[in-house]
Design an enzyme around this catalytic site. Structure first.
Site: not given
Ligand code: OSB
Ligand code: MG
Length: 374
Positions: A138, A164, A166, A191, A216, A241, A265, A293
């Site tokens: 991510s 992924k 952001k 995401d 996402e 999510d 999660k 994660g």
């Molecule tokens: O939206 O998936 C998410 C990290 C913190 C809060 C929200 C998210 C995330 C990640 C990190 O995308 C994923 C990772 O732990 O590598």
């Molecule tokens: Mg997410």
């Protein structure tokens, strides 16, 4: 029989190798709540509460989770005998609303105790099947499309099975277009962490040009109805999510057509029992799932890894190796990525499958608190 006689909480601080920015905020150094469960007879286990420092992902924070654990969650389980972890989730749900990340830390720890007791890995305790799992990465929001392209290219060369990106308004179409142009065949997704509204539907539909595996959680963190309206206007599958906090919300998503994929999660849904229920529901409905994660240390990661070995987890998880996040993880061996973009799973080691580096944790500890059976 499992009976917990002490719950120990501690906060550690651990700087991330690089800052991680999502639409709702940035984190440079993590404040992390670790939980130790001491059974009346047997080895202590370590678990991790995945709440963030600020309530920008869910309403929980590391501080609200500590209070919830101290005042509601720990007192419920302390001294209570369990034959297996199954009933823990409903015990923690009864008359205590929310606080799922706090509940999950204890619930999942009890699954680890059960695994140790049975002399099996957490993976086998969960009826997981795989000895290696596909790994995704991510990537946080970068300052320019070129900076994102560089990160994505490095990730593709490292072998990650899913990349992924952001996004947020102002850092979306142009950024994704640049990455797709540079990496025509890469397994990409985005995401948005709730950064859009349904009024942005036409704008988001432009993402249909980039062969993304999924988009996402573009809309509000509790929404399922508007996501259904948005899904009808997109070719790309939506993945939820934040909105999926229970198996009932997963049912709502499937019933309403709010998305076609779920990011599970375990912390977000209150632990493993609810995660398994969501997994099983999704398998029955042929909805693919993957494990998300929360920038976990190697302790929280061990739990995610075990969950991601179940058969419905057909898409690479946000379960990157330790070295993606930390100079030095709190477990040994560290979690690794092989050349095929897979992570080896300690499927034959009893318990969580890694050793916890208690000396290192001691050095990182900022606060501690123990709660005993009365
Ligand atoms: O939206 O998936 C998410 C990290 C913190 C809060 C929200 C998210 C995330 C990640 C990190 O995308 C994923 C990772 O732990 O590598
Ligand atoms: Mg997410």
């Amino acid at each position: 029989m499992i009976r917990i006689e002490q719950v120990a909480l501690r906060e550690i601080r651990l700087p991330l190798k690089e800052p991680f920015r999502i639409s709702s905020g940035e984190v440079k150094e993590r404040r992390i709540l670790l939980v130790e469960l001491k059974p009346a007879d047997g080895e202590r286990v370590w678990a991790e509460c995945v709440a963030s420092e600020r309530p920008n992902y869910s309403s929980e924070t590391i501080d609200t989770a500590r209070i919830a654990l101290r005042d509601y969650v720990a007192p419920r389980v302390l001294g209570t005998p369990f034959d297996d972890p199954g009933p823990v989730h409903s015990l923690l749900e009864k008359d205590v609303r929310g606080h799922r990340m706090a509940k999950a830390a204890v619930e999942m720890g009890i699954w680890a105790i059960a695994a140790e007791r049975n002399g099996v890995s957490l993976t086998r305790q969960l009826r997981g099947e795989r000895s290696r799992i596909p790994v995704g990465i991510s990537l946080g929001i970068q300052t320019s499309p070129d900076a994102l392209v560089a990160k994505a290219a490095t990730s593709a060369s490292a072998g990650y099975r899913k990349i992924k990106l952001k996004i947020e308004p102002g850092a979306d179409i142009e950024y994704v277009a640049a990455v797709r142009a540079a990496l025509p065949n890469a397994p990409l997704m985005v995401d948005a962490n709730n950064a859009y509204t349904l009024a942005d539907a036409d704008h988001l539909a432009r993402l249909d040009d980039f062969e993304l595996i999924m988009i996402e959680q573009p809309l509000e963190h509790e929404d399922v109805v508007r996501h259904a309206a948005l899904q009808r206007r997109l070719r790309t599958p939506l993945c939820l999510d934040e909105s999926i906090t229970s198996v009932n919300r997963a049912e709502d998503m499937i019933e309403l057509g709010s998305g076609r994929i779920i990011n599970i999660k375990p912390g977000r849904v209150g632990g493993f029992t609810e995660s398994l229920a969501i997994h099983d529901l999704c398998v029955r409905h042929r909805v693919p799932v993957w494990c998300g994660g929360m920038l976990e240390t190697g302790i929280g990661r061990a739990y995610n890894v075990a969950l991601a070995t179940l058969p419905g987890f057909t898409i690479a998880g946000d379960i990157s190796p330790s070295a993606r996040y930390w100079e030095r993880d709190v477990v040994t061996p560290a979690w690794t990525l092989d050349a095929d973009g897979m992570m080896p799973v300690p499927i034959d080691r009893p318990g969580i499958g890694v050793d916890v580096d208690e000396d290192w944790i001691e050095d990182l500890t900022m606060m501690r608190e123990t709660i005993d059976a009365r």
